[in-house]
Write a protein that holds these residues in place. Structure first.
Motif, short mmCIF file in Angstrom:
data_model
loop_
_atom_site.label_atom_id
_atom_site.label_comp_id
_atom_site.label_asym_id
_atom_site.label_seq_id
_atom_site.Cartn_x
_atom_site.Cartn_y
_atom_site.Cartn_z
N MET A 176 0.83 -1.21 0.00
CA MET A 176 0.00 0.00 0.00
C MET A 176 0.86 1.26 0.00
O MET A 176 0.39 2.35 -0.34
CB MET A 176 -0.92 0.01 1.22
N ASN A 177 2.10 1.13 0.43
CA ASN A 177 2.99 2.29 0.50
C ASN A 177 3.79 2.53 -0.78
O ASN A 177 4.50 3.52 -0.89
CB ASN A 177 3.95 2.15 1.68
N LEU A 178 3.70 1.61 -1.73
CA LEU A 178 4.52 1.73 -2.93
C LEU A 178 3.97 2.78 -3.89
O LEU A 178 2.77 2.95 -4.00
CB LEU A 178 4.59 0.39 -3.67
N HIS A 179 4.86 3.47 -4.56
CA HIS A 179 4.43 4.33 -5.66
C HIS A 179 5.42 4.19 -6.80
O HIS A 179 6.50 3.62 -6.62
CB HIS A 179 4.26 5.79 -5.21
N ILE A 180 5.07 4.71 -7.96
CA ILE A 180 5.98 4.51 -9.10
C ILE A 180 6.41 5.84 -9.73
O ILE A 180 6.88 5.87 -10.85
CB ILE A 180 5.36 3.57 -10.17
N LYS A 181 6.24 6.90 -8.96
CA LYS A 181 6.69 8.20 -9.51
C LYS A 181 8.21 8.22 -9.58
O LYS A 181 8.87 7.71 -8.67
CB LYS A 181 6.22 9.35 -8.60
N PRO A 182 8.76 8.82 -10.64
CA PRO A 182 10.23 8.88 -10.71
C PRO A 182 10.77 9.69 -9.53
O PRO A 182 10.18 10.71 -9.17
CB PRO A 182 10.50 9.60 -12.02
N ARG A 183 11.84 9.25 -8.95
CA ARG A 183 12.42 9.98 -7.82
C ARG A 183 13.84 9.50 -7.57
O ARG A 183 14.27 8.47 -8.10
CB ARG A 183 11.57 9.80 -6.56
N TYR A 184 14.54 10.27 -6.74
CA TYR A 184 15.89 9.90 -6.34
C TYR A 184 15.97 9.82 -4.83
O TYR A 184 15.22 10.50 -4.12
CB TYR A 184 16.90 10.96 -6.78
N ILE A 185 16.91 9.02 -4.37
CA ILE A 185 17.24 9.01 -2.94
C ILE A 185 18.75 9.23 -2.86
O ILE A 185 19.52 8.52 -3.53
CB ILE A 185 16.86 7.66 -2.30
N TRP A 186 19.14 10.24 -2.11
CA TRP A 186 20.58 10.48 -1.94
C TRP A 186 20.99 10.00 -0.56
O TRP A 186 20.24 10.18 0.42
CB TRP A 186 20.90 11.97 -2.05
N LEU A 187 22.16 9.39 -0.51
CA LEU A 187 22.69 8.90 0.77
C LEU A 187 24.09 9.47 0.98
O LEU A 187 24.89 9.50 0.03
CB LEU A 187 22.80 7.37 0.77
N SER A 188 24.35 9.90 2.19
CA SER A 188 25.73 10.31 2.49
C SER A 188 26.03 10.01 3.94
O SER A 188 25.14 10.11 4.80
CB SER A 188 25.90 11.82 2.26
N LEU B 276 28.80 11.30 -2.07
CA LEU B 276 27.33 11.35 -2.14
C LEU B 276 26.87 10.23 -3.07
O LEU B 276 27.37 10.11 -4.19
CB LEU B 276 26.92 12.73 -2.69
N ILE B 277 25.95 9.43 -2.59
CA ILE B 277 25.44 8.32 -3.42
C ILE B 277 24.03 8.68 -3.86
O ILE B 277 23.21 9.09 -3.04
CB ILE B 277 25.40 7.01 -2.60
N ARG B 278 23.77 8.51 -5.14
CA ARG B 278 22.40 8.76 -5.63
C ARG B 278 21.78 7.46 -6.10
O ARG B 278 22.35 6.77 -6.95
CB ARG B 278 22.41 9.77 -6.77
N LEU B 279 20.64 7.13 -5.54
CA LEU B 279 19.92 5.92 -5.96
C LEU B 279 18.72 6.34 -6.80
O LEU B 279 18.00 7.28 -6.45
CB LEU B 279 19.41 5.13 -4.75
N GLU B 280 18.51 5.61 -7.88
CA GLU B 280 17.34 5.90 -8.71
C GLU B 280 16.55 4.60 -8.88
O GLU B 280 16.90 3.76 -9.72
CB GLU B 280 17.79 6.42 -10.08
N PRO B 281 15.50 4.40 -8.08
CA PRO B 281 14.73 3.17 -8.22
C PRO B 281 14.03 3.11 -9.57
O PRO B 281 13.35 4.06 -9.95
CB PRO B 281 13.71 3.23 -7.08
N ARG B 282 14.24 2.04 -10.32
CA ARG B 282 13.57 1.83 -11.61
C ARG B 282 12.74 0.56 -11.50
O ARG B 282 12.75 -0.12 -10.48
CB ARG B 282 14.62 1.66 -12.71
N ALA B 283 12.08 0.20 -12.60
CA ALA B 283 11.14 -0.93 -12.55
C ALA B 283 11.75 -2.20 -11.94
O ALA B 283 11.23 -2.74 -10.98
CB ALA B 283 10.61 -1.23 -13.94
N TYR B 284 12.85 -2.68 -12.49
CA TYR B 284 13.40 -3.93 -11.98
C TYR B 284 14.77 -3.77 -11.33
O TYR B 284 15.44 -4.75 -11.03
CB TYR B 284 13.58 -4.95 -13.11
N ALA B 285 15.24 -2.54 -11.17
CA ALA B 285 16.59 -2.35 -10.62
C ALA B 285 16.72 -0.96 -10.02
O ALA B 285 15.88 -0.10 -10.26
CB ALA B 285 17.62 -2.51 -11.74
N THR B 286 17.75 -0.78 -9.24
CA THR B 286 18.03 0.55 -8.72
C THR B 286 19.36 1.00 -9.32
O THR B 286 20.36 0.27 -9.23
CB THR B 286 18.13 0.52 -7.18
N HIS B 287 19.36 2.16 -9.94
CA HIS B 287 20.61 2.66 -10.53
C HIS B 287 21.38 3.47 -9.49
O HIS B 287 20.79 4.24 -8.74
CB HIS B 287 20.32 3.54 -11.74
#
Ligand code: ATP
Ligand code: F6P
Length: 430
Positions: free
Chosen positions: A199-211, A377-388
């Motif tokens: 119920m918490n999942l969404h598919i809008k494009p977004r980034y997550i940055w980690l440092s 700085l690490i940038r994660l980009e969740p995609r359909a079957y993988a995270t870039h």
């Protein structure tokens, strides 16, 4: 799973498996499409016409093989949650699955993804279907037309779950992502956890940055834990961070999450975004070893030191935490991250490893040993079957806090291990 093609069934399945595996719940997805490809590698739409007898036989064979492997996995490998990823679009098919589950003492839950947003379906086809092995070497427009015909063939026989006929089944019906969710007879703890997660999942494009925070005084002194301030170089990183983030995020608005410790807040001090502190993002608690160097720990608690090297994920510091403990306290963070869009997290070495492991599907034996250097700085980009993954180095020197197995010295073998971040990112695709 239940649903017409291109409704995100594989996407949802893979996410559930990754989430549960991260929580140490043994899970596996059985994708019937890959079984079917053994008998029919690149079928055209006509193959999915229910009146095509020969094709029907191949399709039934594929699902039977997947189910057999799934049952063997439950019994031979003590699996806990299996996902049968197929359209399972008729009542008859679902009845058959139900019967097999009951015979094998497996508790089934049906999860249907229903979507009548034509534009979204077209986007999904462009996103993942035209590049699927089914359409290797085929022009994307031809592939799209064929896939739409495949969907039309499924629509001829598709029977959605319904609260009258199926009222005795445990099921969840997600309508247009999670615009509406119908929950029927969800009774166990694990089922409700899965439902809450999807119920918490969404598919809008977004980034997550980690440092990680900037280099701290304790980092220089080779001490673990504590609540020290940043070093001169750490403060430089904090100053540079807004520029690094801007280069990567453009003018996107984002929210910064820090821990409650001084070093992450000092790192975030120049960032012009809304900030939120989470206790759950505090560094792994080293208990009695807090404030010591690894060398001091080896000298004072040699058996503990050895035990931690032998099983770093499970080892719990005296009066402190293990990596497993950290994962458990990070669960609400992961849930909230799934709900949110652009977030920058500034946290600590062990915590960052755990968050990274969730997104990149890194196994427990490896995650506590991953190298996550300072001032990166690490940038994660969740995609359909993988995270870039993209790594952005700040070009501000910092000590290495990496301690390899079998030594109490920090900094050794970091550069070798550093590569693992890239390798893992490229492996994490379907
Ligand atoms: P098939 O039956 O052909 O295997 P599928 O239903 O498994 O199709 P996926 O391969 O998972 O479909 O499709 C992935 C696409 O679906 C991604 O582009 C993803 O963004 C999108 N998606 C994810 N969740 C949903 C959802 N709940 N409804 C519609 N689309 C979704
Ligand atoms: O050295 C920095 C640090 O964040 C410590 O505070 C913490 O105990 C340690 O890293 C966690 O890394 P590891 O689990 O490899 O000891």
């Amino acid at each position: 799973m239940v649903g017409l093609p291109a409704r995100g069934k594989s996407f949802i399945s893979q996410k559930i498996v990754r989430y549960l595996s991260w929580l140490s719940i043994k899970s596996k997805c059985f994708n019937v499409g890959s079984y079917r490809r053994q008998g029919a590698p690149r079928p055209s739409a006509g193959f999915f016409d229910a009146s095509n007898k020969e094709a029907y036989r191949i399709r039934e064979q594929a699902v039977a093989q997947a189910v057999e492997d799934m049952m063997n996995w439950f019994s031979d490998e003590e699996g806990v949650v299996a996902i049968l990823d197929a359209t399972n679009s008729t009542k008859e098919r679902r009845k058959w699955i139900l019967r097999l589950c009951r015979e094998n003492s497996i508790e089934p839950m049906f999860l249907e993804s229903w979507c009548d947003d034509k534009d979204l379906v077209l986007r999904n086809i462009a996103d993942v279907k035209t590049s699927s092995p089914d359409y290797k070497g085929i022009d994307p427009d031809v592939a799209t037309a064929d896939f739409l015909e495949r969907i039309a063939n499924y629509e001829q026989v598709y029977q959605p779950l319904d609260t009258t006929d199926d009222r005795d089944l445990t099921f969840v019906r997600m309508i247009n992502i999670a615009q509406q969710v119908i929950i029927n007879k969800v009774e166990t703890y694990l089922e409700s956890r899965i439902v809450f997660y999807v119920m918490n999942l969404h598919i809008k494009p977004r980034y997550i940055w980690l440092s990680r925070h900037g280099e701290s005084i304790y980092n220089i002194e080779k001490k673990i834990g504590g609540d020290s301030s940043l070093s001169e170089r750490g403060l430089k990183y904090a100053k540079k961070l807004p520029e690094l983030v801007r280069e990567s995020a453009g003018d996107r608005d984002l929210t910064v999450w820090t821990s409650t410790l001084i070093r992450t807040q000092e790192t975030a001090q120049h960032l012009p975004y809304k900030q939120l502190q989470w206790k759950a993002l505090d560094e792994l608690d080293a208990g009695e070893c807090d404030g010591m160097t690894y060398e001091e720990i080896e000298e004072k608690f040699p058996e503990d030191f050895k035990a931690r090297d032998e099983d770093k994920y499970e080892y719990r510091y005296r009066g402190g935490e293990s990596y497993r403990d950290v994962v458990i306290r990070l669960e609400p963070i992961i849930m909230e991250l799934e709900r949110q869009e652009n977030i920058l997290i500034i946290t600590h070495q062990a915590v960052l490893r755990c968050i990274y492991a969730y997104f990149m599907n890194v196994p427990q034996e490896e995650s506590p040993w991953m190298s996550i250097p300072l001032h990166t700085l690490i940038r994660l980009e969740p995609r359909a079957y993988a995270t870039h993954v993209t790594k952005i180095k700040a070009d501000i020197p910092a000590v290495s806090t990496y301690k390899g197995k079998g030594t109490s010295r920090v900094g050794e073998s970091e550069s070798d291990n550093d590569k693992s971040l890239h390798v893992l990112s490229s492996l994490n695709s379907k």
